[in-house]
Design an enzyme around this catalytic site. Sequence first.
Site, mmCIF file in Angstrom:
data_model
loop_
_atom_site.group_PDB
_atom_site.id
_atom_site.type_symbol
_atom_site.label_atom_id
_atom_site.label_comp_id
_atom_site.label_asym_id
_atom_site.label_seq_id
_atom_site.Cartn_x
_atom_site.Cartn_y
_atom_site.Cartn_z
ATOM 1 N NE ARG A 8 -53.331 66.904 -24.923
ATOM 2 C CZ ARG A 8 -53.602 66.756 -23.629
ATOM 3 N NH1 ARG A 8 -53.897 65.568 -23.147
ATOM 4 N NH2 ARG A 8 -53.567 67.798 -22.808
ATOM 5 C CE LYS A 14 -58.073 77.598 -24.714
ATOM 6 N NZ LYS A 14 -57.510 76.791 -23.605
#
Length: 498
Positions: free
Chosen positions: A345, A271
Site C-alpha cells: 500500500r 515475515k
Amino acid sequence: MSVPALPTALPEVEVSTAARRAAPLAVLCRSGDPVPTPVTRAGELSDEWMATVALTGKVGEVQPGPVGSAVRWVAGIGDGEPDQWRAAGAALIRAHNGRLEDGGPAAERHLQVELPPDADEDQVAELVRGLRLGGYTFAVTGEPGKPRARTVRLVVAEAKAEVEAVANRAAVMAAATGLARDLANTPSNVKDPAWLARMATRTAGRAPGVDATVRDHHWLAQHGFGGVLAVGGGSTRPPRLVQLTSGRRRAPHVVLVGKGITFDTGGISVKPADGMHLMRTDMAGGAAVIAAVEAIGRLGLDVRLTALVPCAENHMSGSAYRPGDVVRHYGGRTTEVTNTDAEGRMVMADALAFAVRNLSPDLLVDVATLTGAMKISLGLRTGGLFASDDDVAARVLDAGERAGENWWRMPLSTDSGSVRDEFAESVRSDIADVRQCPPGPGGIAAAMFLREFTEGLPWAHMDIAGPARSDRTYDEVTTGATGFAARTLVELVASYAR
C-alpha cells in the site's frame, strides 16, 4: 543465471475446415451422452471401446481413442457450459503433452480438435484458453525441455472466419495470462526492480501503439515518491517506476496501477520463514497490469490507457524503513508506518497520487497481492473487489465473468449511520495524515487507506492475494503463479473502448 525465455511458448491456435492427415484428432463428448460430437465421428469409436472405458463425458475426462481409429482423444465437456469447455481443453492438452513426453512421434506436436457445429462463441473462446494454458510450465532447469504441442487446429464445418476471430482474441487473452505467470514465477535472484522494468519494456512496451517509460530511483527522489523509496530503501537493488501508455487523448482514460514488489521479506516487521519463498510472486498485480497492457495493444482497443507499476524490493538492512517512521508520499500526504510488511500500500499510494495529479483518469484501478486477510475471507480462487460506486463494481464483475475469473465485492462505504464509518475514521493518524495499518478487518482497512489517495475519482481496488498463486493444478490453472486478473483487466478496459 539463465531462466526460460519469456514469454513461455504456448500452443498456436489455427482454424480450418480441413483436418490434417497425420496429426492426431480429438473430439468432444457431453456428459450423459456417450456419443461424441460431431456425431459423424461416433462410428469410429466402437461400442466395445466405449463400454470398456466407461465413457461419461464428464468435465476433465480424457480418453485415448481405440487403436486404429482416426480419433486419438475423446474429451468430456460436461453439460457444455463455457467454463467446462475451458477445463476440457486444459485436460486434453495435458493428456496430449503427457503422450509426447512418453515418446510420441513428431507429427503429434500438432493436435487438432473437431468442433461440434453448434459450438457458440463463448464455448470456443474458453476451449482455446484451456488448450493454450493447460500445459503451461515454468522451470529453471539444466535438463532439456520436454516436448509440447506446438499448434492446435480447430476443425470446423463452416463459418471459419467467425470462429477464427473468436479464437484469435481468446489466444491473445490466454497469452496475457501466460505472460503474467512468467513474470511472477521468475525467481527473485533474477527478478529485481530493474529486471521487471526491462521485461515490461520488452513485452508490453513493444505492443502496437504502446510507449514505455522507466524512471529510476534518482527521478523518484526528485519527484517525492517517498513510499516507493522507503520500501525500496533496505535493498541494494533500487526501485523503479514503470509507465506504459497508449491510445488517443480524446478516448476515455483508464489508469491501471499494479503492485511490483519483486520480493518481500516483510522488512523489519519480518515475515515468518514458512512461505517466504513464495514472495517472488508478490508482484503478481504488476505482472497482471503489464500483461494486460500488451494484450490491449495487440487487440487494438480504442481507449486511452496508462499503466503504472512501482517496483521495489522490501528487504532488511540498516537503511530499511522502520515502524514509527513518517513517510511523505508523492503530492505531500504523510503516512505513519506501523508495519513494514504492509509495503504494498505504501508504493501503491505514491502511484495513485501521481495518477490523480497528472493523468486525469476517468477510471482508476489498482491490483495487488495486498492482504492475507483476503485469503481468509474469500479463499484461493476468488479476488476481492472494492469499488467507489456500483457502476464501477458492476463493470469489474462483468469483466471478470467474461474473463472466466471470479470476484466478490467487499464492503467499502461511508454512508451515514453505517458501522463502516468507524473504519473510515480509523485511517486518521495522530502524528501524520494517515496511518498505514488502521485497525479493523485487514482487507477493508487496506482499501480504506488506498482510497485516501484517490481524491474521490471512480476507483476499483482488486486484492488478488488468494488467487494469484496456486499450490495445485486445476482447470487451466497450473502450480505456481496463476496470472489471475490479467484477463479481467483486458475485459474491463474493453468495456470503455469506443
